[in-house]
Design a protein around this motif. Structure first.
Motif, PDB file in Angstrom:
ATOM      1  N   GLY A  28       4.590 -16.753   0.764  1.00 35.52           N
ATOM      2  CA  GLY A  28       3.276 -16.261   0.096  1.00 35.52           C
ATOM      3  C   GLY A  28       3.199 -14.777   0.045  1.00 35.52           C
ATOM      4  N   ASN A  29       2.160 -14.429  -0.567  1.00 37.88           N
ATOM      5  CA  ASN A  29       2.195 -12.681  -0.834  1.00 37.88           C
ATOM      6  C   ASN A  29       1.574 -12.076   0.283  1.00 37.88           C
ATOM      7  N   LEU A  30       2.093 -10.797   0.508  1.00 37.18           N
ATOM      8  CA  LEU A  30       1.755  -9.752   1.220  1.00 37.18           C
ATOM      9  C   LEU A  30       0.945  -8.845   0.460  1.00 37.18           C
ATOM     10  N   GLU A  31      -0.253  -8.791   0.794  1.00 35.18           N
ATOM     11  CA  GLU A  31      -1.199  -7.677   0.358  1.00 35.18           C
ATOM     12  C   GLU A  31      -1.445  -6.351   1.199  1.00 35.18           C
ATOM     13  N   ILE A  32      -1.173  -5.254   0.540  1.00 33.29           N
ATOM     14  CA  ILE A  32      -1.332  -4.115   1.322  1.00 33.29           C
ATOM     15  C   ILE A  32      -2.493  -2.852   0.736  1.00 33.29           C
ATOM     16  N   THR A  33      -3.436  -2.712   1.532  1.00 33.03           N
ATOM     17  CA  THR A  33      -4.271  -2.052   1.108  1.00 33.03           C
ATOM     18  C   THR A  33      -4.367  -0.459   1.614  1.00 33.03           C
ATOM     19  N   PRO A  34      -4.135   0.537   0.936  1.00 33.11           N
ATOM     20  CA  PRO A  34      -4.362   2.062   1.476  1.00 33.11           C
ATOM     21  C   PRO A  34      -5.764   2.082   1.912  1.00 33.11           C
ATOM     22  N   ILE A  35      -6.236   2.907   3.134  1.00 34.94           N
ATOM     23  CA  ILE A  35      -7.648   3.224   3.416  1.00 34.94           C
ATOM     24  C   ILE A  35      -7.768   4.569   3.511  1.00 34.94           C
ATOM     25  N   PHE A  36      -7.296   5.294   4.317  1.00 40.45           N
ATOM     26  CA  PHE A  36      -7.792   6.489   4.441  1.00 40.45           C
ATOM     27  C   PHE A  36      -6.512   7.281   5.475  1.00 40.45           C
ATOM     28  N   HIS A  37      -6.085   8.323   4.814  1.00 42.35           N
ATOM     29  CA  HIS A  37      -5.095   9.036   5.729  1.00 42.35           C
ATOM     30  C   HIS A  37      -3.918   8.436   6.009  1.00 42.35           C
ATOM     31  N   ALA A  38      -3.773   7.843   7.277  1.00 42.79           N
ATOM     32  CA  ALA A  38      -2.662   7.008   7.744  1.00 42.79           C
ATOM     33  C   ALA A  38      -3.129   5.469   8.167  1.00 42.79           C
ATOM     34  N   ALA A  39      -4.293   5.080   7.466  1.00 43.26           N
ATOM     35  CA  ALA A  39      -4.858   3.965   7.955  1.00 43.26           C
ATOM     36  C   ALA A  39      -4.607   3.057   6.734  1.00 43.26           C
ATOM     37  N   LEU A  40      -4.125   1.700   6.938  1.00 43.11           N
ATOM     38  CA  LEU A  40      -3.900   0.553   5.926  1.00 43.11           C
ATOM     39  C   LEU A  40      -3.934  -0.709   6.603  1.00 43.11           C
ATOM     40  N   VAL A  41      -4.313  -1.606   5.635  1.00 43.70           N
ATOM     41  CA  VAL A  41      -4.671  -3.047   6.014  1.00 43.70           C
ATOM     42  C   VAL A  41      -3.527  -3.957   5.106  1.00 43.70           C
ATOM     43  N   MET A  42      -2.978  -4.730   5.974  1.00 40.44           N
ATOM     44  CA  MET A  42      -1.909  -5.626   5.560  1.00 40.44           C
ATOM     45  C   MET A  42      -2.409  -7.232   5.801  1.00 40.44           C
ATOM     46  N   GLN A  43      -2.457  -8.010   4.673  1.00 42.51           N
ATOM     47  CA  GLN A  43      -2.929  -9.231   4.792  1.00 42.51           C
ATOM     48  C   GLN A  43      -1.600 -10.285   4.176  1.00 42.51           C
ATOM     49  N   TRP A  44      -1.324 -11.214   5.163  1.00 43.75           N
ATOM     50  CA  TRP A  44      -0.061 -12.023   4.912  1.00 43.75           C
ATOM     51  C   TRP A  44      -0.233 -13.429   5.805  1.00 43.75           C
ATOM     52  N   ASN A  45      -0.107 -14.579   4.989  1.00 47.61           N
ATOM     53  CA  ASN A  45      -0.126 -16.025   5.705  1.00 47.61           C
ATOM     54  C   ASN A  45      -1.166 -15.904   6.520  1.00 47.61           C
ATOM     55  N   GLY A  46      -2.597 -15.584   5.990  1.00 42.38           N
ATOM     56  CA  GLY A  46      -3.747 -15.635   6.942  1.00 42.38           C
ATOM     57  C   GLY A  46      -4.051 -14.915   8.100  1.00 42.38           C
ATOM     58  N   VAL A  47      -3.057 -13.807   8.223  1.00 34.92           N
ATOM     59  CA  VAL A  47      -3.177 -12.833   9.292  1.00 34.92           C
ATOM     60  C   VAL A  47      -3.437 -11.484   8.472  1.00 34.92           C
ATOM     61  N   THR A  48      -4.475 -10.588   9.263  1.00 34.08           N
ATOM     62  CA  THR A  48      -4.806  -9.458   8.771  1.00 34.08           C
ATOM     63  C   THR A  48      -4.556  -8.485   9.913  1.00 34.08           C
ATOM     64  N   VAL A  49      -3.698  -7.616   9.207  1.00 32.96           N
ATOM     65  CA  VAL A  49      -3.104  -6.164  10.305  1.00 32.96           C
ATOM     66  C   VAL A  49      -3.730  -5.048   9.849  1.00 32.96           C
ATOM     67  N   TYR A  50      -4.384  -4.369  10.766  1.00 31.94           N
ATOM     68  CA  TYR A  50      -5.026  -3.180  10.802  1.00 31.94           C
ATOM     69  C   TYR A  50      -3.899  -2.051  11.188  1.00 31.94           C
ATOM     70  N   ALA A  51      -3.532  -1.016  10.593  1.00 28.21           N
ATOM     71  CA  ALA A  51      -2.738  -0.060  11.055  1.00 28.21           C
ATOM     72  C   ALA A  51      -3.571   1.469  11.235  1.00 28.21           C
ATOM     73  N   ASP A  52      -3.395   1.886  12.499  1.00 22.58           N
ATOM     74  CA  ASP A  52      -4.330   3.131  12.718  1.00 22.58           C
ATOM     75  C   ASP A  52      -5.648   3.606  11.919  1.00 22.58           C
ATOM     76  N   PRO A  53      -6.498   2.433  12.233  1.00 22.20           N
ATOM     77  CA  PRO A  53      -7.854   2.372  11.783  1.00 22.20           C
ATOM     78  C   PRO A  53      -8.492   3.574  11.962  1.00 22.20           C
ATOM     79  N   TYR A  54      -8.901   4.326  10.830  1.00 22.48           N
ATOM     80  CA  TYR A  54      -9.548   5.734  10.980  1.00 22.48           C
ATOM     81  C   TYR A  54     -10.461   6.057   9.890  1.00 22.48           C
ATOM     82  N   GLY A  55     -11.523   6.674  10.285  1.00 22.91           N
ATOM     83  CA  GLY A  55     -12.377   7.237   9.185  1.00 22.91           C
ATOM     84  C   GLY A  55     -13.763   6.559   9.059  1.00 22.91           C
ATOM     85  N   GLY A  56     -13.968   5.723  10.075  1.00 21.99           N
ATOM     86  CA  GLY A  56     -15.101   5.264  10.024  1.00 21.99           C
ATOM     87  C   GLY A  56     -14.978   3.508   9.614  1.00 21.99           C
TER      88      GLY A  56
END
Length: 248
Positions: A28-56
Motif C-alpha cells: 500500500g501507499n506511504l503518505e508523508i506529510t511535512p508539518i513544521f521544522h523537523a516534525a512530520l507525519v507518516m501513514q502506512w498500512n493503517g499505522v500513523t507515525v509522528y516524528a518529533d512533534p513540535y509547534g503546537g
C-alpha cells in the motif's frame, strides 16, 4: 473564487496547508506529510507515525492520533512537551533515546521503548533502526555522539531516513538503499548547506527533503542552493523543497 479562499483561510492549519506526498510500497501507499521544522507525519498500512512533534498540537488537527511517536533527542524543538500534552497518547508507543525518556515529564504513553544508536525494533511490521546523530568535532558538539538518534524506517520495502540533528557523519554517509530522506541544515546547531549536500551525494537517496533549516534569528538556510549543489552533481536525486516554516 473569493469564497474558496475564505474557506481555505478558516480551515485548521493542518487541513488548509499540509499536503502529503505519496510513495507506493509493496503493502500500500506511504503518505508523508511535512508539518513544521523537523516534525512530520507518516501513514502506512493503517499505522500513523509522528516524528518529533513540535509547534503546537493544533498543527495536527484533522490527523489521526499517532500509533507511535519517534523522538530523535532531548532538545525542545524535538522533545516538545507542550505539543505532546495536547495529543492523545493513550494508545501510543514512544520510541526514543534514553536521554529523552529520562527528561520526559509527560509519560502518558501506552508504552515507552528506549532505542540506542545501532539498535532496532519493529512496530506493526515497520522496522525502525536508530542511526547515530551528532556533531563533528565532538569537542565543540552541541549534539554529542551516542546521545541522539536518526531513524531509518522500512515501510513495506520503502526505506525512509530521518536525520535528526547531526552533521554528515560516517553513519549517514554509509547509508544504503534510502528511498526518502529528511536531512537537517541549520548552523551552528547542525551542518550548513554545502556539507549537507556533500553528505547526501555520498548516500544518494532517491528523494531528499531539506528540513530543520531555520537558523538563529529566524534566518532560513538556502535550500535552493542545496538543491543546485545536489543536482549539479547528481540530477537523478529528486530534491523536494517544502515550506516547513508557515506561520512562524
Amino acid at each position: 473564487m473569493k469564497y474558496f479562499f475564505l474557506i481555505l483561510f478558516l480551515l485548521p492549519f493542518s487541513l488548509a496547508f499540509a499536503q502529503a506526498d505519496v510513495f507506493p510500497t509493496k503493502k500500500g501507499n506511504l503518505e508523508i506529510t511535512p508539518i513544521f521544522h523537523a516534525a512530520l507525519v507518516m501513514q502506512w498500512n493503517g499505522v500513523t507515525v509522528y516524528a518529533d512533534p513540535y509547534g503546537g498540537a493544533e498543527r495536527y488537527k484533522g490527523m489521526k492520533a499517532p500509533d507511535v511517536v519517534l523522538i530523535t533527542h532531548e532538545h525542545g524543538d524535538h522533545l516538545d512537551e507542550a505539543t505532546l500534552s495536547g495529543l492523545d497518547l493513550t494508545k501510543t508507543e514512544l520510541i526514543a533515546p534514553q536521554k529523552v525518556v529520562d527528561q520526559l515529564k509527560n509519560k502518558t504513553f501506552a508504552k515507552i521503548t528506549v532505542l540506542g544508536n545501532g539498535q532496532n525494533t519493529t512496530f506493526k511490521n515497520i522496522k525502525i533502526e536508530a542511526v547515530g546523530a551528532y556533531n563533528i568535532p565532538e569537542e565543540t558538539a552541541r549534539h554529542k555522539k551516542g546521545v541522539g538518534n536518526g531513524y531509518v524506517l522500512n515501510f513495506g520495502g520503502k526505506r525512509v531516513y530521518i536525520s535528526g540533528d547531526t552533521d554528515g557523519t560516517p553513519e549517514m554517509r554509509a547509508l544504503k538503499n534510502i528511498d526518502v530522506a529528511f536531512v537537517c541544515m541549520n548552523p551552528p546547531y547542525t551542518m550548513d548547506v554545502t556539507p549537507a549536500a556533500d553528505a547526501v551525494l555520498a548516500f544518494k537517496p532517491a528523494v531528499i527533503y531539506p528540513y530543520h533549516y531555520r537558523q538563529p534569528g529566524n534566518k532560513l538556510s538556502d535550500i535552493e542552493l542545496f538543491k543546485k549543489l545536489v543536482n549539479d552533481k547528481d540530477p537523478k536525486i529528486d530534491v523536494r523543497l517544502r515550506n516547513w516554516y508557515r506561520q512562524m
